[in-house]
Scaffold this active site. Structure first.
Site, short mmCIF file in Angstrom:
data_model
loop_
_atom_site.label_atom_id
_atom_site.label_comp_id
_atom_site.label_asym_id
_atom_site.label_seq_id
_atom_site.Cartn_x
_atom_site.Cartn_y
_atom_site.Cartn_z
CG ASP A 136 40.10 2.07 0.26
OD1 ASP A 136 40.24 2.29 -0.97
OD2 ASP A 136 38.99 1.81 0.78
NE ARG A 162 34.92 7.06 7.54
CZ ARG A 162 34.45 5.98 6.92
NH1 ARG A 162 35.27 5.16 6.29
NH2 ARG A 162 33.15 5.74 6.90
#
Ligand code: NAI
Length: 333
Positions: A258, A234
């Site tokens: 990501d 996250r």
């Protein structure tokens, strides 16, 4: 049962429809993010099916409850975007998909590492241009390097299994040690030691109040010069400003992301014709040793099939009043 599916992309529709043949729900798709302004769209729906960047804070949950929504089904594992206390108080059960193909995210983690290290993205373009020079493409052997994992749950463990095959030394930090990680030959260490010893650090823990900006200026200062950092968990786990400083000082040799703290404004949509109004993101993009993907770690056929099956299965449980193992609001007191 009528279900409002938010942040719906064509692939969500494809996999949910495929699975829905066995459930017979009425699925309605909204491509926008759920938020306080559009929560009223859910009037007449029994359930909301939400994804990672949908807003399920207390004011949104209150509106959902007021228009008659009875259940919240997350089609993801992370739930940092949900106010579980508020959901519990409102009597809105929240279910999630705790583990869908952890290998999908683990394999994407490796894709980031290998691409950053061997620069295959740059090599691809060069060879297409008949430029066969190697300057600038130098990498290092993963074999023998120390790989530090923060979080050894499902995804951390799946990553560790792959990394073991590369011949790396495995160290990790996790408040709840996983015997399967120890069985792989991994060793648990305190965070400071992990920062000091790791050549590559990969984040696989959830975002919470405690883990927010876990990777900050202080953490980066303890890391080895030339560390490679990977975040597929996250965005809020890292302080982007500190990362940029680490890249500028050359402390951080390579960065693979990501996820991004402000990703809800960007990811899953095509902004290619627009000016991106996010200075930090644009600065990150300007480094040749930064590789960003748009939250696609989960994006495999196997994972999407499982997400659809577990999501609709969770709703079956809630509808029939059966206990559901994947209900998050159970554990809230
Ligand atoms: P998990 O619940 O199986 O494992 C998480 C592990 O982190 C647990 O062992 C827990 O003890 C540990 N942990 C919690 N707080 C920690 C801390 N402060 N420091 C170190 N370890 C800590 O979760 P799973 O399935 O492995 O997923 C991990 C994260 O990956 C999720 O929380 C989610 O944010 C992210 N994720 C990303 C996806 C993507 O597409 N990029 C897809 C799915 C999940």
């Amino acid at each position: 049962m009528r279900i409002a599916v938010f942040s719906a992309q064509p692939y969500d529709k494809q996999f949910l429809e495929q699975e829905n043949g066995r459930h017979g729900y009425e699925l309605n798709y909204f491509d926008q993010l759920l938020n306080e302004t559009n929560a009223e769209l859910c009037k007449g729906f029994d359930a909301v099916c939400a994804f990672v960047n949908d807003d399920l804070s207390a004011p949104v949950l209150e509106k959902l409850k007021a228009v008659g929504v009875r259940f919240i089904a997350l089609r993801c594992a992370g739930f940092n975007n949900v106010d579980l206390l508020a959901a519990k108080a409102l009597g809105l059960p929240v279910v999630r998909v705790p583990a869908y193909s952890p290998e999908a995210v683990a394999e994407h983690t490796l894709a980031l590492i290998l691409t950053l290290n061997r620069k295959t993205h740059r090599a691809y373009n060069r060879v297409r241009e008949s430029n066969f020079t190697l300057n600038g493409l130098l990498g290092f052997n993963l074999h023998g390097k120390t790989f530090g994992l923060i979080g050894t749950g499902q995804i951390g463990l799946a990553t560790a299994k792959i990394i073991k095959g590369f011949g790396c030394n495995l160290i990790a930090h996790d408040p709840y040690p996983n015997p399967d990680f120890l069985a792989l030959g991994g060793r648990y260490v305190e965070l400071d030691e992990l920062y000091q010893q790791s050549d590559i650090i990969s984040l696989h823990c959830p975002l919470s109040e405690e883990s927010h900006h876990l990777i900050d200026e202080q953490a980066i200062s303890l890391m080895k010069d030339g560390v490679m950092l990977i975040n597929t968990s996250r965005g809020g786990l890292v302080d982007t400003r500190a990362l940029i400083a680490g890249l500028k000082s050359r402390k951080v040799r390579a960065l693979g992301l990501d996820v991004y703290e402000q990703e809800s404004q960007l990811f899953f949509h095509d902004h290619s014709g627009e000016i991106i109004d996010d200075e930090l993101f644009e600065r990150l993009q300007s480094f040749p040793n930064v590789l960003i993907t748009g939250h696609q770690g989960f994006f495999t056929e196997e994972a999407l099939t499982q997400i659809a099956a577990v999501t609709l299965g969770n709703l079956d449980c809630l509808k029939s009043g059966q206990p559901c193992d994947n209900e998050l609001t159970h554990s809230i007191s």
